[in-house]
Design a protein around this motif. Structure first.
Motif, PDB file in Angstrom:
ATOM      1  N   ALA A   1      78.312  77.406 -66.013  1.00  0.00           N
ATOM      2  CA  ALA A   1      77.875  77.424 -64.607  1.00  0.00           C
ATOM      3  C   ALA A   1      78.811  76.564 -63.760  1.00  0.00           C
ATOM      4  O   ALA A   1      79.177  76.940 -62.643  1.00  0.00           O
ATOM      5  N   ASP A   2      79.229  75.424 -64.290  1.00  0.00           N
ATOM      6  CA  ASP A   2      80.172  74.559 -63.566  1.00  0.00           C
ATOM      7  C   ASP A   2      81.501  75.266 -63.338  1.00  0.00           C
ATOM      8  O   ASP A   2      82.057  75.230 -62.252  1.00  0.00           O
TER       9      ASP A   2
ATOM     10  N   GLU B   1      82.073  78.402 -63.275  1.00  0.00           N
ATOM     11  CA  GLU B   1      81.940  79.551 -62.366  1.00  0.00           C
ATOM     12  C   GLU B   1      81.982  79.152 -60.898  1.00  0.00           C
ATOM     13  O   GLU B   1      82.237  79.974 -60.035  1.00  0.00           O
ATOM     14  N   LYS B   2      81.695  77.865 -60.644  1.00  0.00           N
ATOM     15  CA  LYS B   2      81.696  77.414 -59.236  1.00  0.00           C
ATOM     16  C   LYS B   2      83.100  77.457 -58.648  1.00  0.00           C
ATOM     17  O   LYS B   2      83.264  77.502 -57.437  1.00  0.00           O
ATOM     18  N   ASP B   3      84.103  77.393 -59.504  1.00  0.00           N
ATOM     19  CA  ASP B   3      85.472  77.395 -59.006  1.00  0.00           C
ATOM     20  C   ASP B   3      86.077  78.786 -59.233  1.00  0.00           C
ATOM     21  O   ASP B   3      86.422  79.145 -60.359  1.00  0.00           O
TER      22      ASP B   3
END
Ligand code: ADP
Length: 333
Positions: free
Chosen positions: A291-292, A294-296
């Motif tokens: 999830a982290d 995917e934020k970028d």
């Protein structure tokens, strides 16, 4: 940290989101090797062209696979993670190696025969040459260690023969004979409990599935086929649910399930619920890291382009040596 000794190379086709079979059969080992080796991990998109019919999902599959690899602990700081087609030297080396490869050796490989059986209508030239391209992948990076399952040993032996032929023909020692690091690769069965877990069979459980989806898939798993009624004792030794418990559940719970199943004190539904719970727990760090990441939106591109840049440094040096050894016009200084 101790100086890392050998260089590992391994490649996998861009198959998109990874499943438990990929994780237990490959990724976990890739992660572990990073501590002791300089690792080069490649998404072999050119290899994929030998069997796929369309490239429409190639980009997305590469993206998703990279995210899963990283979320599972493959570290682009420690290892080189890149896409095969980004380092074009591999195609050049493939062509050169093909000239020292007897055709009969390729057609005699068991994996070739298998592929012909699987794709009788698409026996293309690339399919025959697959092990030559695989050798080029390994030799370009002068990898001395290649983690393989037993089915890949003939390919590694083939790569070693290619090295000997090349080095002998051009009276050089620049190509390095790779060694197989035979890793006991567990064959993870799919939710049908019969065939190898695989995306194409749709019997897989994705690492990146939500906890709800994971539970749903686990509840669909086939258990010991002899156990028909709840009151029938089960045999954990033949049950695919139990084989996953052995990987994902705490030891005391594994023992308990083993005993209770044999005495019919636990039913398959409860047993699967427990597995889903433990599997989801195991996947918490993976999901949170994914999830982290995917934020970028640029992270995958950055990692893969940087990986290609680092891979190219090694590849171009090898190719310079190869061209010189052959004696192509203008290469001798
Ligand atoms: P490739 O054909 O490029 O190896 P796959 O997606 O078939 O691509 O497999 C990628 C890696 O995951 C391979 O190392 C393979 O051995 C491993 N793998 C795939 N499915 C399973 C499975 N069901 N059990 C164990 N290992 C698996």
């Amino acid at each position: 940290m101790a100086e890392k000794q050998g260089r590992v190379f391994s490649g996998a086709r861009p198959t998109g989101r990874q499943h438990l079979g990929n994780y237990l059969g490959a990724i976990k080992n890739y992660v572990a090797l990073q501590d002791d080796y300089r690792c080069v991990y490649c998404i072999v998109d050119v290899h994929a062209l030998t069997t796929i019919e369309t490239t429409k999902d190639l980009e997305l599959n590469t993206q998703e696979m990279t995210l899963d690899w990283m979320a599972a602990g493959m570290d682009p700081e420690q290892s080189i993670i890149f896409v095969q087609s980004h380092v074009q030297e591999v195609m050049e080396l493939h062509t050169i190696l093909s000239m020292v490869t007897p055709l009969g050796k390729l057609t005699a490989l068991p994996t070739f025969k298998e592929k012909v059986r699987d794709n009788p209508d698409n026996v293309n030239y690339g399919l025959v040459g697959y092990p030559v391209l695989m050798s080029a992948d390994i030799l370009l990076y002068k990898a001395d260690t290649v983690p393989v399952g037993t089915d890949q040993i003939p390919h590694l032996e083939f790569a070693r023969e290619v090295v000997r032929s090349f080095n002998h023909r051009y009276q050089t020692n620049i190509l390095v004979e790779p060694h197989a690091k035979v890793t006991e690769i567990p064959k993870v069965l799919g939710i049908d409990g019969e065939r190898k877990m695989s995306k194409s069979l749709n019997n897989h459980i994705e690492l990146a599935a939500t906890p709800e989806e994971t539970e749903k898939r686990v509840m669909e798993m086939v258990t010991d086929p002899q156990r028909i009624r709840r009151s029938d004792p089960g045999d954990p030794d033949v049950c695919n649910v139990f084989s996953l418990h052995k990987v994902f559940s705490p030891p005391e719970e594994i023992d308990q399930i083993n005993q209770d199943c044999r005495k019919a004190e636990i039913g398959c539904v409860d047993c699967k619920r427990k597995l889903a719970k433990n599997l989801n727990k195991h996947l918490v760090p993976f999901r949170s890291k994914r999830a982290d990441l995917e934020k970028d939106p640029d992270i995958v591109k950055e990692v893969l382009l940087d990986g290609a840049k680092r891979a190219r440094v090694i590849a171009s040096k090898t190719m310079k040596e190869v061209r010189e050894a052959i004696g192509f016009y203008g290469t001798k200084v």
